[in-house]
Enzyme design. Sequence first.
Site, mmCIF file in Angstrom:
data_model
loop_
_atom_site.group_PDB
_atom_site.id
_atom_site.type_symbol
_atom_site.label_atom_id
_atom_site.label_comp_id
_atom_site.label_asym_id
_atom_site.label_seq_id
_atom_site.Cartn_x
_atom_site.Cartn_y
_atom_site.Cartn_z
ATOM 1 N N LEU B 266 0.849 -1.194 0.000
ATOM 2 C CA LEU B 266 0.000 0.000 0.000
ATOM 3 C C LEU B 266 0.879 1.237 0.000
ATOM 4 O O LEU B 266 1.979 1.214 0.562
ATOM 5 C CB LEU B 266 -0.892 0.024 1.249
ATOM 6 N N GLU B 421 11.764 6.426 1.429
ATOM 7 C CA GLU B 421 10.937 5.403 0.817
ATOM 8 C C GLU B 421 11.665 4.865 -0.408
ATOM 9 O O GLU B 421 12.037 5.614 -1.296
ATOM 10 C CB GLU B 421 9.599 6.024 0.411
ATOM 11 N N HIS B 506 28.782 4.126 3.677
ATOM 12 C CA HIS B 506 27.884 4.250 4.833
ATOM 13 C C HIS B 506 28.585 4.662 6.123
ATOM 14 O O HIS B 506 28.097 4.377 7.212
ATOM 15 C CB HIS B 506 27.090 2.944 5.070
#
Lengths: 700, 700
Positions: B266, B421, B506
Amino acid sequence: MQWVKVLGGVVGAAALLGLGIIVGHFAIPKGADSPAPSASASQDLDLEILKTVIEQLDADRIRENLRELSKEPHLATSPRDEALVQLLLQRWQDPESGLDSARTAEYEVLLSFPSEEQPNRVDVVNSTGAILFSCRHSEENLTGEQGGPNVVPPYAAYAPPGTPQGPLVYANQGSEEDFKELQNKGVKLQDSIVLTRYGGVGRGAKAVNAAKYGVIGVLVYTDPKDINDGKSLPNETFPHSWCLPPSGVERGSYFEYFGDPLTPYLPATPSSFRLNSDNASGFPPIPIQPIGFEDAQVLLCNLGGNLAPADWQGGLGCDYNLGPGFRSNGTFPEDSQVNVSVHNRLELRNSSNVLGIIRGAVEPDRYVLYGNHRDSWVHGAVDPSTGTAVLLELSRVLGTLLKKGTWRPRRSIVFASWGAEEFGLIGSTEFTEISAPGSSGLSIYDNWIRYYNRSSSVYGLVPSVGTLGAGSDYAPFIHFLGISSMDIAYTYDRSKTSARIYPTYHTAFDTFDYVNKFLDPGFTSHQAVARTAGSVLLRLSDSLFLPLNVSDYSETLRSFLQAAENLRVPLEQHNISLGPLVTAVEKFEGAATSLNQRIATLQKGTSDPLQVRMINDQLMLLERTFLNSQAFPEERYYSHVLWAPRTGSVATFPGLSNAYSQAENTGHEPAAWAEVQRQLSIVVAALEGAAATLRPVADL
Amino acid sequence: MQWVKVLGGVVGAAALLGLGIIVGHFAIPKGADSPAPSASASQDLDLEILKTVIEQLDADRIRENLRELSKEPHLATSPRDEALVQLLLQRWQDPESGLDSARTAEYEVLLSFPSEEQPNRVDVVNSTGAILFSCRHSEENLTGEQGGPNVVPPYAAYAPPGTPQGPLVYANQGSEEDFKELQNKGVKLQDSIVLTRYGGVGRGAKAVNAAKYGVIGVLVYTDPKDINDGKSLPNETFPHSWCLPPSGVERGSYFEYFGDPLTPYLPATPSSFRLNSDNASGFPPIPIQPIGFEDAQVLLCNLGGNLAPADWQGGLGCDYNLGPGFRSNGTFPEDSQVNVSVHNRLELRNSSNVLGIIRGAVEPDRYVLYGNHRDSWVHGAVDPSTGTAVLLELSRVLGTLLKKGTWRPRRSIVFASWGAEEFGLIGSTEFTEISAPGSSGLSIYDNWIRYYNRSSSVYGLVPSVGTLGAGSDYAPFIHFLGISSMDIAYTYDRSKTSARIYPTYHTAFDTFDYVNKFLDPGFTSHQAVARTAGSVLLRLSDSLFLPLNVSDYSETLRSFLQAAENLRVPLEQHNISLGPLVTAVEKFEGAATSLNQRIATLQKGTSDPLQVRMINDQLMLLERTFLNSQAFPEERYYSHVLWAPRTGSVATFPGLSNAYSQAENTGHEPAAWAEVQRQLSIVVAALEGAAATLRPVADL
């Protein structure tokens, strides 16, 4: 009873129309010709051609088609079914009136048949096991067509074999509520045989529901009240009227899903992975057998126990008691039981689809599919042969124009005759103004709006279009592939009969004479369907702009939203807001209106073929945006968030309605309310996506 | 070390290119202008425009972009991340060099952060609980950029909080095999803390594997052997070289899937249904914390127990023992234990994607997406800012041509800056012949084929294109939506270093100066990537025929088939035939060849825009036919039958490979072999569908 017009039925027999790209299912074979030199990118519907087609559709030819198609029983994969495959190929390959090409596609599917050696039986036996009464093994041979080896005896396809015996209980329609009521009344169901009547719930559901209460066998019959407006005597039923004779038995599939049971989500090619049939799901859990109301009367009118509720009573001319067991002063000793012997067996059989193709002149990669299924239970005159008779007449008329070089559609047309493998197309609306049969002078449109209408907030009173369920071949197209589909039927006047469906449905009495004498003697209704279907087909295949009105979906969404509004208070009590749904529906409405305006503007100006195709892609792909493969994980194939099966009582989006009912029924568990919120989010995401799909990209 | 060229990485930082209809995700906003009057349906790639674009891509501007983008740490949803959103909007809305429009799309996503009040800790404690040694809480401030409140301390995102304590065990890379080996060697794992090194398996998998053996906490470090070619001293690492300094710690997500954890399948809009985070799956089951090799050395070089196997040894300058616990003659008392304190917490945060759009002149409803992510762990100079720096320079050059009225692409172009996201695009191949950086005189093509090549049965030696995994934003596009995608990176010479990835990946040492001094001082590699990406972008957005060669897929299928052939004998022993797969691959090859011929013929003649669009639709939709939502029910989002994760050892179709390994490993259970057959049928059905999609519908 000439006023009763049946042509096709909502279930099974109708002409089906749909539109879409069927990616991966087949491709149009390569032909020798290039697109006709005259093909122009702006080729549009030619109303003269449409008029010609409609004039040439011939009622007598449809009658002769039906006579040939329903001459013999043609159960799926039977020799006669195979002969009809050849007949279709021959028609579609005819040099004068055939199509560009035709071919078959064969699948290996799991079917269910009764044993020839051991007929299924339903007997009343006394306490020593002596048989006191036996139900018929076949229908009465009233017209000479109900005998012979090709008439399959009545049976419940996919019901498991077994020989349960127990006291008889009457369980109305075999719904969950019916069994709950029996339990509440203290009727012992454990180890009983229940007698149910057709209707209310699906066939297989009767056995599923019964088994939950310990029932060991199920009988099903068709009550004269439900099918014959109460008539049950031999002289007032077929062959004296359209009504079902006392010995008539509805056959049918009791499989819970659609498609081949052993190859869910895979094509049933010979090499495909198959479930072991022991692992396949969706079969009835206990033996079940259908019987005629003549036999049902003997059983039901002798039942003991308390009187059944008023709405459980039927048309057999006696009080229906609940049982268990027979009454003391009846035909049978009180302790007599019913023995059900089912000897069905599963068999892998080869079944063919037949496809006939007209290549599009301008957009051959866009298809309009027009099909119906070919296989019947016995002669299958109404179901499905009326549909095929019309389809063949339409393909003849179009094929003749094609072979003459008069016409080639803008898009490709695929005619399909589906075999036992269920296929189908997905629904959208369309209507026409062709003259209606009969002397009323009413057009089909006028007839339609008179007998089957609804009030639209936009248009006022309009012809009503039903919702596509899963009753026929369109189901996988709409529910699994998201392809716009419609199901066209000319049916009987429901104000004059309460028949659940046409009375001889799935019986040995559904014959050519039945149609020719009682349903459509002049075949004018068939002709009307042919004209309607032909008009829809040509408008879909030839119109420059696809004749699909997306605003019609706005009305559906608005009605679903209004129903959801009734849940606003309880939803808010569980912190679930309808706000995002309201916004999403409004977005869709706005986008639909805006797209319609865009189309209207484009139609006035010059038509850039790429701009038109963009619009048509938006119209075509809209249906696809309503698919969500995660929405209904328990429901095989169902993924359309608007049209999935709704079991909840609120007439809103099915996932929302079902989840809400579940939450109400399970004592308001948090997980159940979470599912309500999840279903709401799925709908909102689908509507937002649909609205985005409709936005005017071509207007940039 | 100028020979080391890093621009972007395969993981995360690369420029991404893809093509497809993103139905329902967004729509291009309506602009004021109609298509340019000069737009013609046959508009094709203009090589002069391409040349102009390539010439105008400026290395110095890319450097200045990178300087600005990596000036401050910009962890997802941090104030600096939000400032970069504004920077992107401003650039794409610039009146001189902006795009047609730009906007943000905000999502509410579940992120994981260390506690500011309670830092995560790793301590060695003696039997009374006294702390004998503590690992660093942050990296050493070597360049003035590793301090300050905006540098997030090293942590394992999504690792659960907890304070486990136990004897230490060395578990190599933390793979299933590693733990099995420890168990076989009798090393007690129950209630232990394990120390693992990065590599071999995914981050989260180390904790998942460990927990199965009763391990209660996990440490992870980067071994100098794996990242620095063995170098570990301060004066031979950054800022003195490109190598990772002793205090450097790789951060990262330890979530098993991709996308927002609370809203699988979703959109993560504020109103969307969210799982309760207790019900969300995919988080590590036990606390886990990353440390630098400086600290790892103290722990590992003091371990007792037996010597670890040779391939478990690393570059810390001592023998690696297995434990459990410390050796008798080391720094710590033998009974000392390791205490791991993790205080991470989950937070719902707002994260934005930024989209910048150039409307297509002819086919605005077809999109080429070019994006990379914006958020970094610390300054993120390489990962991801090299990608954004190039993207901004390319959008500036194209925007300038657009605003001048010199050019408008045939299809729409969407530039995307993805926020926390994860988003992405799906892979296909493309290459170019633009001059390569440096003085070798080699073209990019020559360089590519020299350093990274493969032997093609069709073309001979060709530049190699890797397989898209799930390492970055393209994952949901390729695996869930079936949209053709590619990931472009200019990387280091793997013949000269065995570094697992660029060393400061990172960490807080991945800064502008790191890139400017060690990786690409002249920014010529950046320029080369910009030129390559620009060329690919223009060819995809402007070519009349999409530059996608479907026959390249034939090679992949053939190689998968050849690998499957090695399984023929065992498969046949279980009655599984490869025949249908062979046939399906052959059908695909034939259809691909035939489509290529069709394209070649069309390219010679006049180009009917509808015929061209049909071909392009076939090329574009091919990828979609490989999706099967039923193929991998356990794997969230994965549905591409060619590119799903392969854990089996045979380099064939992933579903087949995995099912075969499973059948071999589970003692040949019938259900496991049934799954092999099912996976084979899924592949065959997909290939048959793909072949049908490629057949020449337009040639009828």
